[in-house]
Design an enzyme around this catalytic site. Sequence first.
Site, PDB file in Angstrom:
ATOM      1  N   TYR A 212       0.829  -1.230   0.000  1.00 49.19           N
ATOM      2  CA  TYR A 212       0.000   0.000   0.000  1.00 49.19           C
ATOM      3  C   TYR A 212       0.845   1.254   0.000  1.00 49.19           C
ATOM      4  CZ  TYR A 212       0.586  -0.829   5.084  1.00 49.19           C
ATOM      5  OH  TYR A 212       1.098  -1.100   6.326  1.00 49.19           O
ATOM      6  N   ARG A 361       8.003  14.301   7.593  1.00 47.15           N
ATOM      7  CA  ARG A 361       8.483  13.307   6.636  1.00 47.15           C
ATOM      8  C   ARG A 361       7.810  13.518   5.286  1.00 47.15           C
ATOM      9  NH1 ARG A 361       7.424   6.850   7.487  1.00 47.15           N
ATOM     10  NH2 ARG A 361       5.291   7.527   7.143  1.00 47.15           N
TER      11      ARG A 361
HETATM   12  C1  LIG Z   1       4.686  -0.034   6.883  1.00 42.52           C
HETATM   13  C2  LIG Z   1       5.494  -1.085   7.557  1.00 42.52           C
HETATM   14  C3  LIG Z   1       4.876  -2.209   8.131  1.00 42.52           C
HETATM   15  C4  LIG Z   1       3.376  -2.309   8.164  1.00 42.52           C
HETATM   16  O1  LIG Z   1       2.956  -3.539   8.614  1.00 42.52           O
HETATM   17  P1  LIG Z   1       1.410  -3.931   8.522  1.00 42.52           P
HETATM   18  O2  LIG Z   1       1.369  -5.297   9.018  1.00 42.52           O
HETATM   19  O3  LIG Z   1       0.997  -3.755   7.094  1.00 42.52           O
HETATM   20  O4  LIG Z   1       0.646  -2.963   9.360  1.00 42.52           O
HETATM   21  C5  LIG Z   1       5.681  -3.197   8.668  1.00 42.52           C
HETATM   22  N1  LIG Z   1       7.025  -3.079   8.671  1.00 42.52           N
HETATM   23  C6  LIG Z   1       7.643  -1.996   8.161  1.00 42.52           C
HETATM   24  C7  LIG Z   1       9.134  -1.926   8.164  1.00 42.52           C
HETATM   25  C8  LIG Z   1       6.895  -0.965   7.599  1.00 42.52           C
HETATM   26  O5  LIG Z   1       7.493   0.111   7.098  1.00 42.52           O
END
Ligand SMILES: *Cc1c(COP(=O)(O)O)cnc(C)c1O
Length: 402
Positions: A212, A361
């Site tokens: 996303y 950011r």
């Molecule tokens: C955005 C992000 C996530 C998001 O995890 P979800 O399970 O989709 O909420 C996880 N790890 C990192 C390093 C991210 O940048």
Amino acid sequence: MDAADPLRCKRAEFHVPEGVIYLDGNSLGLLPVSVKDRVAETVENEWGNSLIRAWNSHSWMDLPEKVGAKIAKLIGAEEGTVVSVDTTSLNVAKAVSAAMALNPERKVILTDNGNFPTDIYMAQGIADLVDKGHEVRIVNPQDVYEALDETIAVMMITQVDYRTGRRHNMKQLTERAHAVGAITVWDLAHSAGAFEVDLTSCNVDLAVGCTYKYFNGGPGAPAFIYVAPRHQDNIKPILSGWIGHKAPFAFELGYQPAEGIKRMNVGTPPVIALSALDAALDVWVDVDMSEVRMKSVALSELFIAEVESRCTQFGLTLASPRDADSRGSQVSFRCPDGYAVMQALIAEGIIGDFRAPDIIRFGFTPLYLGYEDVLNATKKLEEILRSEVWREPAFMKREKVT
Ligand SMILES: *Cc1c(COP(=O)(O)O)cnc(C)c1O
């Protein structure tokens, strides 16, 4: 500069809201226009008319692999190594547990304090669940290389720091990890779709990532997981769900993993979300990732130069590495009262975000941002800082999501 931009035409493939300059594509990408029709088709025709027959007639069951194959091409992965499933958090749990089992004599999972918290939480949860005395060791990002020794079972690293945009050298750290006998798990949340990633040539063992963000798959879009071919048949998934079973519709009482990457599936695929992502990924078919990277660097450098010439007098300092090679596709500044300043900026249609305690950011997404956008955004930032409109109480109120 915009006139000479080879990616300029891609912008028309996105819905860019009137009056908005979007500098948050690193958190939630814009809506690709084609996604609207695809989702309507999936809902109205496939679900509406075909109903349960669509699992076969519209190949719903193949979507995790079909979408995974599109992602594989964009992260330098071989065919049959990626599925689009679950959330990044869940895939971290699946990848780390698999990596631990591939290196059973050792007990340390190495990560760094620039990692996104969910990755660390999941590793800790898995270590507790497995209950074999594993430790999650958290070091400074610059100390990861030195911390790799013969005690490390798994190196679990997010390539790009979500706050500062600092980027790890994937090839160098993976080589070092392998030299000491560790298995590598890379999180590509802020890498995939942001710049060139080559999992094959870096010889990475397992990887996970988000869709996303730079892949524009929509809020909560299914994540992905990569397993190198050499490991696929040696993994016994900790989340042994029926869709990862060798024969889901045999309904056997005992679990037997499917061949290859398919075993990383767990439950029923989220068909509407995967259809949206499938359409979103088609935006990339004619895109050269090295052009994306070149433009991302140019946009970021322009942004840094403009902010530094206009805004340092208001206390802004660069929080990202100055050297473009050490950055992902975002730029962060430390900013006193950064939360309120960002809210004031958003009220003007310049959308970035804030990360505690004082980081503002900005993400640079070359498919739909131009140089003019960067100039306009920095001018507006200067105006807000100069006029101090951010002091209005409305801009100080904290919402749930920052
Ligand atoms: C955005 C992000 C996530 C998001 O995890 P979800 O399970 O989709 O909420 C996880 N790890 C990192 C390093 C991210 O940048």
